[in-house]
Write a protein that holds these residues in place. Structure first.
Motif, PDB file in Angstrom:
ATOM      1  N   HIS A  20       0.851  -1.192   0.000  1.00 15.09           N
ATOM      2  CA  HIS A  20       0.000   0.000   0.000  1.00 15.09           C
ATOM      3  C   HIS A  20       0.882   1.236   0.000  1.00 15.09           C
ATOM      4  O   HIS A  20       1.700   1.434   0.887  1.00 15.09           O
ATOM      5  CB  HIS A  20      -0.911   0.014   1.236  1.00 15.09           C
ATOM      6  CG  HIS A  20      -1.874  -1.129   1.232  1.00 15.09           C
ATOM      7  ND1 HIS A  20      -2.906  -1.231   0.357  1.00 15.09           N
ATOM      8  CD2 HIS A  20      -1.952  -2.224   2.028  1.00 15.09           C
ATOM      9  CE1 HIS A  20      -3.589  -2.343   0.600  1.00 15.09           C
ATOM     10  NE2 HIS A  20      -3.007  -2.977   1.620  1.00 15.09           N
ATOM     11  N   ALA A  21       0.742   2.065  -1.014  1.00 11.13           N
ATOM     12  CA  ALA A  21       1.520   3.291  -1.105  1.00 11.13           C
ATOM     13  C   ALA A  21       0.905   4.351  -0.217  1.00 11.13           C
ATOM     14  O   ALA A  21      -0.290   4.602  -0.270  1.00 11.13           O
ATOM     15  CB  ALA A  21       1.579   3.763  -2.539  1.00 11.13           C
ATOM     16  N   ARG A  22       1.738   4.993   0.542  1.00 13.20           N
ATOM     17  CA  ARG A  22       1.307   6.082   1.405  1.00 13.20           C
ATOM     18  C   ARG A  22       1.876   7.376   0.841  1.00 13.20           C
ATOM     19  O   ARG A  22       2.845   7.358   0.080  1.00 13.20           O
ATOM     20  CB  ARG A  22       1.805   5.853   2.823  1.00 13.20           C
ATOM     21  CG  ARG A  22       1.184   4.638   3.440  1.00 13.20           C
ATOM     22  CD  ARG A  22       1.542   4.589   4.909  1.00 13.20           C
ATOM     23  NE  ARG A  22       0.999   3.371   5.465  1.00 13.20           N
ATOM     24  CZ  ARG A  22       1.659   2.505   6.185  1.00 13.20           C
ATOM     25  NH1 ARG A  22       2.920   2.727   6.482  1.00 13.20           N
ATOM     26  NH2 ARG A  22       1.081   1.431   6.647  1.00 13.20           N
ATOM     27  N   PRO A  23       1.361   8.493   1.242  1.00 15.54           N
ATOM     28  CA  PRO A  23       1.875   9.759   0.727  1.00 15.54           C
ATOM     29  C   PRO A  23       3.374   9.955   0.981  1.00 15.54           C
ATOM     30  O   PRO A  23       4.082  10.532   0.162  1.00 15.54           O
ATOM     31  CB  PRO A  23       1.054  10.804   1.482  1.00 15.54           C
ATOM     32  CG  PRO A  23      -0.222  10.118   1.816  1.00 15.54           C
ATOM     33  CD  PRO A  23       0.152   8.670   2.034  1.00 15.54           C
ATOM     34  N   VAL A  24       3.907   9.445   2.073  1.00 16.29           N
ATOM     35  CA  VAL A  24       5.329   9.589   2.356  1.00 16.29           C
ATOM     36  C   VAL A  24       6.180   8.847   1.322  1.00 16.29           C
ATOM     37  O   VAL A  24       7.256   9.295   0.939  1.00 16.29           O
ATOM     38  CB  VAL A  24       5.657   9.147   3.806  1.00 16.29           C
ATOM     39  CG1 VAL A  24       5.599   7.653   3.968  1.00 16.29           C
ATOM     40  CG2 VAL A  24       7.016   9.679   4.213  1.00 16.29           C
ATOM     41  N   HIS A  25       5.684   7.703   0.840  1.00 21.39           N
ATOM     42  CA  HIS A  25       6.410   6.972  -0.202  1.00 21.39           C
ATOM     43  C   HIS A  25       6.454   7.775  -1.491  1.00 21.39           C
ATOM     44  O   HIS A  25       7.487   7.829  -2.169  1.00 21.39           O
ATOM     45  CB  HIS A  25       5.766   5.604  -0.462  1.00 21.39           C
ATOM     46  CG  HIS A  25       5.886   4.658   0.680  1.00 21.39           C
ATOM     47  ND1 HIS A  25       4.800   4.061   1.259  1.00 21.39           N
ATOM     48  CD2 HIS A  25       6.972   4.203   1.364  1.00 21.39           C
ATOM     49  CE1 HIS A  25       5.192   3.287   2.248  1.00 21.39           C
ATOM     50  NE2 HIS A  25       6.520   3.360   2.332  1.00 21.39           N
ATOM     51  N   TRP A  26       5.334   8.398  -1.863  1.00 15.93           N
ATOM     52  CA  TRP A  26       5.285   9.200  -3.080  1.00 15.93           C
ATOM     53  C   TRP A  26       6.208  10.416  -2.954  1.00 15.93           C
ATOM     54  O   TRP A  26       6.882  10.790  -3.902  1.00 15.93           O
ATOM     55  CB  TRP A  26       3.854   9.647  -3.391  1.00 15.93           C
ATOM     56  CG  TRP A  26       2.982   8.521  -3.848  1.00 15.93           C
ATOM     57  CD1 TRP A  26       1.950   7.964  -3.197  1.00 15.93           C
ATOM     58  CD2 TRP A  26       3.120   7.815  -5.080  1.00 15.93           C
ATOM     59  NE1 TRP A  26       1.401   6.944  -3.916  1.00 15.93           N
ATOM     60  CE2 TRP A  26       2.122   6.826  -5.109  1.00 15.93           C
ATOM     61  CE3 TRP A  26       3.986   7.893  -6.181  1.00 15.93           C
ATOM     62  CZ2 TRP A  26       1.953   5.942  -6.157  1.00 15.93           C
ATOM     63  CZ3 TRP A  26       3.796   7.027  -7.235  1.00 15.93           C
ATOM     64  CH2 TRP A  26       2.803   6.053  -7.213  1.00 15.93           C
ATOM     65  N   LEU A  27       6.251  11.002  -1.790  1.00 25.09           N
ATOM     66  CA  LEU A  27       7.107  12.159  -1.572  1.00 25.09           C
ATOM     67  C   LEU A  27       8.598  11.768  -1.676  1.00 25.09           C
ATOM     68  O   LEU A  27       9.398  12.466  -2.283  1.00 25.09           O
ATOM     69  CB  LEU A  27       6.822  12.769  -0.190  1.00 25.09           C
ATOM     70  CG  LEU A  27       7.587  14.046   0.140  1.00 25.09           C
ATOM     71  CD1 LEU A  27       7.286  15.136  -0.875  1.00 25.09           C
ATOM     72  CD2 LEU A  27       7.239  14.516   1.542  1.00 25.09           C
ATOM     73  N   ALA A  28       8.991  10.616  -1.115  1.00 26.51           N
ATOM     74  CA  ALA A  28      10.381  10.145  -1.197  1.00 26.51           C
ATOM     75  C   ALA A  28      10.764   9.833  -2.637  1.00 26.51           C
ATOM     76  O   ALA A  28      11.876  10.157  -3.096  1.00 26.51           O
ATOM     77  CB  ALA A  28      10.572   8.921  -0.316  1.00 26.51           C
ATOM     78  N   THR A  29       9.854   9.215  -3.374  1.00 26.98           N
ATOM     79  CA  THR A  29      10.138   8.897  -4.780  1.00 26.98           C
ATOM     80  C   THR A  29      10.292  10.177  -5.605  1.00 26.98           C
ATOM     81  O   THR A  29      11.200  10.298  -6.430  1.00 26.98           O
ATOM     82  CB  THR A  29       9.013   8.009  -5.354  1.00 26.98           C
ATOM     83  OG1 THR A  29       8.913   6.829  -4.561  1.00 26.98           O
ATOM     84  CG2 THR A  29       9.283   7.650  -6.801  1.00 26.98           C
ATOM     85  N   ALA A  30       9.421  11.162  -5.397  1.00 29.35           N
ATOM     86  CA  ALA A  30       9.490  12.431  -6.136  1.00 29.35           C
ATOM     87  C   ALA A  30      10.785  13.170  -5.812  1.00 29.35           C
ATOM     88  O   ALA A  30      11.427  13.737  -6.700  1.00 29.35           O
ATOM     89  CB  ALA A  30       8.273  13.286  -5.802  1.00 29.35           C
ATOM     90  N   THR A  31      11.195  13.147  -4.554  1.00 29.96           N
ATOM     91  CA  THR A  31      12.442  13.806  -4.168  1.00 29.96           C
ATOM     92  C   THR A  31      13.649  13.137  -4.830  1.00 29.96           C
ATOM     93  O   THR A  31      14.557  13.809  -5.321  1.00 29.96           O
ATOM     94  CB  THR A  31      12.594  13.782  -2.634  1.00 29.96           C
ATOM     95  OG1 THR A  31      11.448  14.396  -2.048  1.00 29.96           O
ATOM     96  CG2 THR A  31      13.844  14.509  -2.194  1.00 29.96           C
ATOM     97  N   ALA A  32      13.681  11.818  -4.850  1.00 33.09           N
ATOM     98  CA  ALA A  32      14.783  11.090  -5.494  1.00 33.09           C
ATOM     99  C   ALA A  32      14.835  11.385  -6.987  1.00 33.09           C
ATOM    100  O   ALA A  32      15.919  11.598  -7.562  1.00 33.09           O
ATOM    101  CB  ALA A  32      14.639   9.596  -5.240  1.00 33.09           C
ATOM    102  N   MET A  33      13.695  11.409  -7.639  1.00 32.24           N
ATOM    103  CA  MET A  33      13.669  11.704  -9.083  1.00 32.24           C
ATOM    104  C   MET A  33      14.141  13.133  -9.357  1.00 32.24           C
ATOM    105  O   MET A  33      14.859  13.376 -10.322  1.00 32.24           O
ATOM    106  CB  MET A  33      12.265  11.483  -9.644  1.00 32.24           C
ATOM    107  CG  MET A  33      11.865  10.016  -9.723  1.00 32.24           C
ATOM    108  SD  MET A  33      12.979   9.040 -10.736  1.00 32.24           S
ATOM    109  CE  MET A  33      12.669   9.683 -12.336  1.00 32.24           C
ATOM    110  N   ALA A  34      13.740  14.084  -8.527  1.00 30.91           N
ATOM    111  CA  ALA A  34      14.172  15.470  -8.705  1.00 30.91           C
ATOM    112  C   ALA A  34      15.688  15.572  -8.549  1.00 30.91           C
ATOM    113  O   ALA A  34      16.360  16.310  -9.278  1.00 30.91           O
ATOM    114  CB  ALA A  34      13.466  16.372  -7.700  1.00 30.91           C
ATOM    115  N   GLY A  35      16.266  14.808  -7.615  1.00 32.54           N
ATOM    116  CA  GLY A  35      17.716  14.795  -7.442  1.00 32.54           C
ATOM    117  C   GLY A  35      18.433  14.243  -8.652  1.00 32.54           C
ATOM    118  O   GLY A  35      19.462  14.767  -9.087  1.00 32.54           O
ATOM    119  N   VAL A  36      17.916  13.179  -9.255  1.00 36.34           N
ATOM    120  CA  VAL A  36      18.521  12.591 -10.455  1.00 36.34           C
ATOM    121  C   VAL A  36      18.469  13.568 -11.619  1.00 36.34           C
ATOM    122  O   VAL A  36      19.444  13.761 -12.344  1.00 36.34           O
ATOM    123  CB  VAL A  36      17.834  11.248 -10.811  1.00 36.34           C
ATOM    124  CG1 VAL A  36      18.251  10.767 -12.183  1.00 36.34           C
ATOM    125  CG2 VAL A  36      18.127  10.205  -9.756  1.00 36.34           C
TER     126      VAL A  36
END
Length: 187
Positions: A13-29
């Motif tokens: 189950h995806a929670r908002p914190v997981h989506w936020l961590a994924t978005a932050t990692a992608m922005a860093g890349v």
């Protein structure tokens, strides 16, 4: 009773914190990819290929041989003036039936213009009139090196020079500068 093959697992189950961590990692890349980029593409010119050294056999030497042919006794090549193209330095003397004829040392470069010899004399380091014979001749690191054998008096037979001098020539300020390694000494 039917059981489902899919179980209820907490980590699926995806929670908002997981989506936020994924978005932050992608922005860093994406940001890192923007910083680390290859240089601009473009053609680079290859350095020019140096010309081959002038052929000593094609030069006309300023020798007075009285109708006899001249002989190239030794030759060496190297870039003497730092332009990336080699020059040829030739030790030349008149052919003689006997004895040891004096030598001249000549610096050659390529001829200019149509119909010109393939090589031309641009400097004379030793004139045959100086009555010297040349041994130990070489070019190293853009410096011409030679041992000059000479005579202490006209009474010394031409077969047997009795003086020796180590000399070098280096291109400086548009001319060849001669340096004696040691004073002339008896052989």
């Amino acid at each position: 009773m039917q059981t489902s093959a899919v179980t209820d697992l907490a980590h699926t189950h995806a929670r908002p914190v997981h989506w936020l961590a994924t978005a932050t990692a992608m922005a860093g890349v994406v940001a890192l990819a923007g910083i680390i980029q290859p240089g601009p593409a473009g053609a680079t010119a290859a350095p020019p290929t140096p010309r081959p050294a002038p052929d000593a056999a094609t030069a006309h030497y300023p020798l007075q041989c009285g109708g006899a042919p001249s002989t190239i006794a030794q030759k060496a090549t190297g870039d003497l003036d730092g332009d990336g193209n080699p020059e040829t330095v030739a030790v030349v003397h008149c052919e003689a039936g006997s004895g040891t004829p004096p030598s001249g040392i000549y610096v050659l470069t390529h001829g200019k213009g149509a119909g010109a010899p393939a090589a031309r004399v641009v400097a004379t380091l030793v004139e045959p009139a100086q009555q010297k014979n040349v041994t130990g001749f070489a070019i190293r690191d853009g410096v011409v090196r030679a041992t000059l054998l000479g005579y202490s008096s006209p009474d010394v037979p031409s077969c047997c020079p009795d003086q020796s001098e180590q000399v070098t020539w280096r291109w400086r300020g548009g001319t060849f500068v001669r340096t004696a390694q040691d004073e002339a000494r008896a052989v």
